[in-house]
Design an enzyme around this catalytic site. Structure first.
Site, PDB file in Angstrom:
ATOM      1  N   GLU A  78       0.830  -1.209   0.000  1.00  0.00           N
ATOM      2  CA  GLU A  78       0.000   0.000   0.000  1.00  0.00           C
ATOM      3  C   GLU A  78       0.865   1.260   0.000  1.00  0.00           C
ATOM      4  OE1 GLU A  78      -3.149   0.018  -0.351  1.00  0.00           O
ATOM      5  OE2 GLU A  78      -3.727  -2.055   0.103  1.00  0.00           O
ATOM      6  N   ARG A  88     -17.545  -0.749   6.706  1.00  0.00           N
ATOM      7  CA  ARG A  88     -18.657  -1.345   5.941  1.00  0.00           C
ATOM      8  C   ARG A  88     -19.357  -2.398   6.797  1.00  0.00           C
ATOM      9  NH1 ARG A  88     -18.459  -6.018   3.202  1.00  0.00           N
ATOM     10  NH2 ARG A  88     -16.219  -6.147   3.579  1.00  0.00           N
ATOM     11  N   CYS A 141      -7.648  -2.214   8.350  1.00  0.00           N
ATOM     12  CA  CYS A 141      -6.293  -2.250   7.779  1.00  0.00           C
ATOM     13  C   CYS A 141      -5.756  -0.840   7.547  1.00  0.00           C
ATOM     14  CB  CYS A 141      -6.279  -3.058   6.485  1.00  0.00           C
ATOM     15  SG  CYS A 141      -6.458  -4.833   6.772  1.00  0.00           S
ATOM     16  N   HIS A 165      -1.646  -5.777   1.498  1.00  0.00           N
ATOM     17  CA  HIS A 165      -2.853  -6.610   1.437  1.00  0.00           C
ATOM     18  C   HIS A 165      -2.571  -7.858   0.601  1.00  0.00           C
ATOM     19  CE1 HIS A 165      -5.776  -3.353   2.786  1.00  0.00           C
ATOM     20  NE2 HIS A 165      -6.226  -4.440   3.389  1.00  0.00           N
TER      21      HIS A 165
HETATM   22  N1  PCA Z   1      -8.383  -7.008   6.358  1.00  0.00           N
HETATM   23  C1  PCA Z   1      -9.273  -5.937   6.756  1.00  0.00           C
HETATM   24  C2  PCA Z   1      -9.068  -5.774   8.238  1.00  0.00           C
HETATM   25  C3  PCA Z   1      -8.361  -7.001   8.690  1.00  0.00           C
HETATM   26  C4  PCA Z   1      -7.884  -7.648   7.441  1.00  0.00           C
HETATM   27  O1  PCA Z   1      -7.140  -8.631   7.375  1.00  0.00           O
HETATM   28  C5  PCA Z   1      -9.083  -4.654   5.944  1.00  0.00           C
HETATM   29  O2  PCA Z   1      -8.659  -4.733   4.783  1.00  0.00           O
HETATM   30  O3  PCA Z   1      -9.361  -3.573   6.446  1.00  0.00           O
END
Ligand code: PCA
Length: 201
Positions: A78, A88, A141, A165
């Site tokens: 990111e 959400r 996240c 991610h």
């Molecule tokens: N993904 C979520 C929160 C925890 C995770 O593993 C997100 O993308 O916000």
């Protein structure tokens, strides 16, 4: 060099989260750097408290946090975290902030200090899908990525930090039509390659 690598626990009705599964399988050393692994709860605020305590205890040079992004087909470092909580769905503690700043006095956004393009190149060179992402969303996240940057700005100026991610695991998409997934073995390989890029960059 020491890296603190964090992974979120399962959330949103899933029984597994590839983030913590993959983090737990990382080697203890990558490219000569020490890897400290930490599970963090998918909860606004508490996730950041857990990471802050680990930063104080372990004094890492780098914090890399890993989270699941269902629907994505690639490992995605990111670029930026924004000062917004907008859930959400509720988090694992039932909190669902909407349209709220994370830090009322904080910057609107923070860029990562990690070499995300070198990380993506390393993932691709390992034969795996990797792309830079320019949004970490507005859920837990993004919240954690922002909070670690805020800690850097206010308490730990030498820290470098960022977020990546990763897709669903195949076992999570058996009943989800046309949903991309990546195996745990590939998650571990890709994260390892990305960390090696951080260490050697
Ligand atoms: N993904 C979520 C929160 C925890 C995770 O593993 C997100 O993308 O916000």
């Amino acid at each position: 060099m020491k890296l603190l690598v964090t992974g979120f626990d399962p959330f949103g009705g899933e029984t597994t989260n590839p983030a913590i599964e993959a983090v737990n399988q990382l080697p203890d050393k990558i490219a000569g750097a020490d890897i400290v692994k930490l599970e963090v709860p998918t909860e606004f605020n508490r996730c950041a408290e857990v990471v802050r305590a680990a930063i104080l205890a372990e004094q890492p040079n780098v914090v890399l946090s890993i989270g699941q992004a269902g629907g994505r087909a690639a490992l995605t470092p990111e670029l930026v975290a924004i000062n917004l909580n907008d859930g959400r769905i509720p988090d694992n503690a039932g909190q669902q902030p909407v349209d709220q700043p994370i830090q009322p006095a904080g910057a609107a956004a923070y860029f990562t200090q990690l070499p995300i393009k070198a990380m993506v190149r390393a993932i691709q060179t390992a034969g795996l899908p990797g792309q830079v992402s320019t949004t970490a969303g507005t859920y837990v996240c993004n919240h954690l990525m922002y909070q670690v940057q805020y800690l850097r700005a206010t308490e730990f100026p030498a820290l470098r930090a960022g977020f990546m991610h990763i897709p669903f695991l195949p076992s999570q998409v058996t009943d989800k039509p046309n949903m991309p997934s990546l195996s745990l073995v590939d998650d571990v390989r890709g994260i390892t390659a990305a960390i090696a890029a951080i260490v050697t960059e």
